[in-house]
Design a protein around this motif. Structure first.
Motif, mmCIF file in Angstrom:
data_model
loop_
_atom_site.group_PDB
_atom_site.id
_atom_site.type_symbol
_atom_site.label_atom_id
_atom_site.label_comp_id
_atom_site.label_asym_id
_atom_site.label_seq_id
_atom_site.Cartn_x
_atom_site.Cartn_y
_atom_site.Cartn_z
ATOM 1 N N MET A 208 2.118 6.719 4.672
ATOM 2 C CA MET A 208 2.479 5.327 4.445
ATOM 3 C C MET A 208 1.863 4.846 3.134
ATOM 4 S SD MET A 208 2.095 2.090 7.079
ATOM 5 C CE MET A 208 3.158 2.875 8.295
ATOM 6 N N ASN A 209 2.642 4.131 2.313
ATOM 7 C CA ASN A 209 2.133 3.634 1.051
ATOM 8 C C ASN A 209 2.004 2.106 1.083
ATOM 9 O OD1 ASN A 209 4.745 2.507 0.455
ATOM 10 N ND2 ASN A 209 5.407 4.519 -0.270
ATOM 11 N N TRP A 210 1.502 1.542 -0.016
ATOM 12 C CA TRP A 210 1.284 0.088 -0.049
ATOM 13 C C TRP A 210 2.590 -0.685 0.130
ATOM 14 C CZ3 TRP A 210 -3.180 -1.172 1.242
ATOM 15 C CH2 TRP A 210 -4.346 -0.659 0.670
ATOM 16 N N ASN A 211 3.693 -0.192 -0.447
ATOM 17 C CA ASN A 211 4.954 -0.916 -0.342
ATOM 18 C C ASN A 211 5.438 -0.991 1.102
ATOM 19 O OD1 ASN A 211 5.048 -1.344 -3.111
ATOM 20 N ND2 ASN A 211 6.180 0.556 -3.507
ATOM 21 N N GLN B 236 2.590 -5.971 6.871
ATOM 22 C CA GLN B 236 1.358 -6.761 6.896
ATOM 23 C C GLN B 236 1.119 -7.387 5.513
ATOM 24 O OE1 GLN B 236 -0.650 -7.380 9.513
ATOM 25 N NE2 GLN B 236 0.513 -6.146 10.953
ATOM 26 N N PRO B 237 1.962 -8.307 5.088
ATOM 27 C CA PRO B 237 1.855 -8.831 3.714
ATOM 28 C C PRO B 237 0.515 -9.493 3.407
ATOM 29 C CG PRO B 237 3.391 -10.145 5.037
ATOM 30 C CD PRO B 237 3.096 -8.910 5.816
ATOM 31 N N ALA B 238 -0.007 -10.301 4.329
ATOM 32 C CA ALA B 238 -1.254 -11.021 4.044
ATOM 33 C C ALA B 238 -2.422 -10.056 3.872
ATOM 34 C CB ALA B 238 -1.552 -12.014 5.166
ATOM 35 N N ALA B 239 -2.551 -9.086 4.794
ATOM 36 C CA ALA B 239 -3.659 -8.129 4.720
ATOM 37 C C ALA B 239 -3.557 -7.269 3.462
ATOM 38 C CB ALA B 239 -3.666 -7.244 5.971
ATOM 39 N N VAL B 240 -2.361 -6.810 3.159
ATOM 40 C CA VAL B 240 -2.186 -5.920 2.009
ATOM 41 C C VAL B 240 -2.486 -6.644 0.702
ATOM 42 C CG1 VAL B 240 -0.472 -4.618 0.668
ATOM 43 C CG2 VAL B 240 -0.603 -4.337 3.150
ATOM 44 N N GLY C 89 -7.420 -6.413 14.480
ATOM 45 C CA GLY C 89 -6.044 -6.597 14.926
ATOM 46 C C GLY C 89 -5.792 -5.773 16.164
ATOM 47 N N GLU C 90 -4.758 -6.123 16.897
ATOM 48 C CA GLU C 90 -4.477 -5.438 18.157
ATOM 49 C C GLU C 90 -4.115 -3.981 17.936
ATOM 50 O OE1 GLU C 90 0.276 -6.274 18.731
ATOM 51 O OE2 GLU C 90 -1.117 -7.716 19.601
ATOM 52 N N ALA C 91 -4.239 -3.202 19.009
ATOM 53 C CA ALA C 91 -3.819 -1.795 18.943
ATOM 54 C C ALA C 91 -2.338 -1.744 18.569
ATOM 55 C CB ALA C 91 -4.049 -1.116 20.284
ATOM 56 N N GLY C 92 -1.992 -0.791 17.723
ATOM 57 C CA GLY C 92 -0.603 -0.639 17.321
ATOM 58 C C GLY C 92 -0.313 -1.152 15.930
ATOM 59 N N VAL C 93 -1.118 -2.102 15.426
ATOM 60 C CA VAL C 93 -0.910 -2.538 14.046
ATOM 61 C C VAL C 93 -1.529 -1.481 13.125
ATOM 62 C CG1 VAL C 93 -0.857 -4.980 14.667
ATOM 63 C CG2 VAL C 93 -3.022 -3.944 13.975
ATOM 64 N N PRO C 94 -1.025 -1.352 11.884
ATOM 65 C CA PRO C 94 -1.420 -0.197 11.051
ATOM 66 C C PRO C 94 -2.781 -0.353 10.368
ATOM 67 C CG PRO C 94 0.184 -1.541 9.893
ATOM 68 C CD PRO C 94 0.054 -2.144 11.270
ATOM 69 N N LYS C 95 -3.817 -0.619 11.151
ATOM 70 C CA LYS C 95 -5.169 -0.749 10.583
ATOM 71 C C LYS C 95 -5.648 0.575 10.006
ATOM 72 C CE LYS C 95 -7.337 -2.166 14.305
ATOM 73 N NZ LYS C 95 -6.291 -2.184 15.353
#
Length: 328
Positions: A1-4, A10-14, A34-40
């Motif tokens: 996965m890349n930044w784009n 997740q626009p705000a975090a990125v 963040g909850e499980a499942g988000v791309p942390k």
């Protein structure tokens, strides 16, 4: 996965992370919550890769240098990870990390460490990490991943930059799950479960969630109509199905969604977790008050907090069922 790709999800975090890279002003410690499942984790590894990449000229790591290739393959000696051993992250694990950081970087002068499920650190592990954060060795980047920011020591939180990863909309997640082959009822529930990884790790995730739903619906019906049966169902159905603490937390989540659906039904809201149980939800909504449902939701949230604190799960469920029955 890349930044784009991450930016779309997740626009705000990125934007926060890219801002630090652009200015070459990364803090020495981040907390990704963040909850499980988000791309942390994907974001943490990409940030670590960008930090270690010696060929980077923008926010994007080059992807071709030795550092990038080793991060992508999971073999970079200067990117270290800690995960819970059993139920917690222990002091010895943090001390071992500190020992590793006393050595010079094998590939460069930089080091990165990721701490998964940081909220599961013991108090002594947290205090050891705090000393490490206060006196970092050389060019280091710490990234703590957590689903429960409030379980971390306040002193740790105050020494790191918190980046919040937003949950995906439930309807969007449900559509993705239906595309993967889940039924409408399975997808509606699974989309709301924070710890989807535990469900998806089951031998047959669809069958597991169907059985879980059956147990929850039976238990809620007995709370309302057959209170003398609830402890028997707890012993024969609930405890055998929700076996470890992760599964028990999911069971409590499913109970929470049921009573939330009862409340939504009273308020005539759509987007139910149990869309194929509308008739039963209407029946229960007719025989209860908003105040009572609010108390039931509060009781379940209390049980979730106690379970996270390692209270005996059977005693916890027995007390919870008594609280759910109050007023019927």
């Amino acid at each position: 996965m890349n930044w784009n790709e991450l930016l779309k999800r997740q626009p705000a975090a990125v934007r926060v992370l890219q801002g630090g890279l652009q200015k070459e002003r990364l803090p020495h410690a981040y907390i990704f919550e963040g909850e499980a499942g988000v791309p942390k984790e994907a974001a943490a590894r990409l940030l670590g890769q960008a930090f270690l990449c010696e060929e980077r000229t923008t926010v994007h790591p080059c992807g071709e240098c030795s550092d990038c290739r080793r991060v992508l393959s999971g073999s970079h000696p200067d990117l270290l990870t800690i995960e819970p051993e059993g139920a917690s992250i222990k002091k010895g694990q943090v001390e071992m990390l500190q020992k590793e950081f006393t050595y010079k970087g094998m590939e460069s002068a930089k080091k990165v460490y990721l701490i998964h499920e940081a909220h599961r650190m013991t108090a002594s592990a947290g205090n050891s990490l705090l000393k490490f954060l206060e006196e970092p060795e050389g060019e280091t980047l710490a990234i703590l991943l957590t689903e429960n920011l409030h379980f971390l020591l306040d002193t740790i939180v105050s020494r790191a930059q918190v980046v919040t990863f937003a949950p995906l909309p439930e309807d969007e997640r449900a559509e993705e799950l239906k595309e993967q082959g889940y039924t409408n009822g399975q997808a509606a529930l699974l989309a709301r479960i924070a710890d989807r990884a535990t469900v998806e790790a089951q031998e047959e995730p669809g069958a597991w969630i169907v059985q879980a739903k059956t147990v929850v619906v039976q238990l809620t019906e007995e709370v309302q109509k057959r209170p003398q049966q609830v402890l028997l169902t707890l012993q024969e159905k609930w405890l055998p199905h929700f076996q470890d603490r992760k599964e028990q937390q999911i069971g409590l989540d499913l109970l929470l969604y049921w009573y939330r659906d009862v409340l939504y039904t009273k308020l005539k809201r759509l987007s139910l977790a149990y869309p194929d149980e509308v008739e039963r939800l209407h029946e229960e909504a007719l025989h209860t008050s908003e105040e009572k449902v609010s108390r039931q939701l509060e009781a379940i949230l209390d049980a979730k907090r106690q379970l996270a604190a390692n209270v005996n799960s059977q005693l916890l469920m027995e007390r919870l069922l008594l609280r759910l029955q109050e007023g019927f």
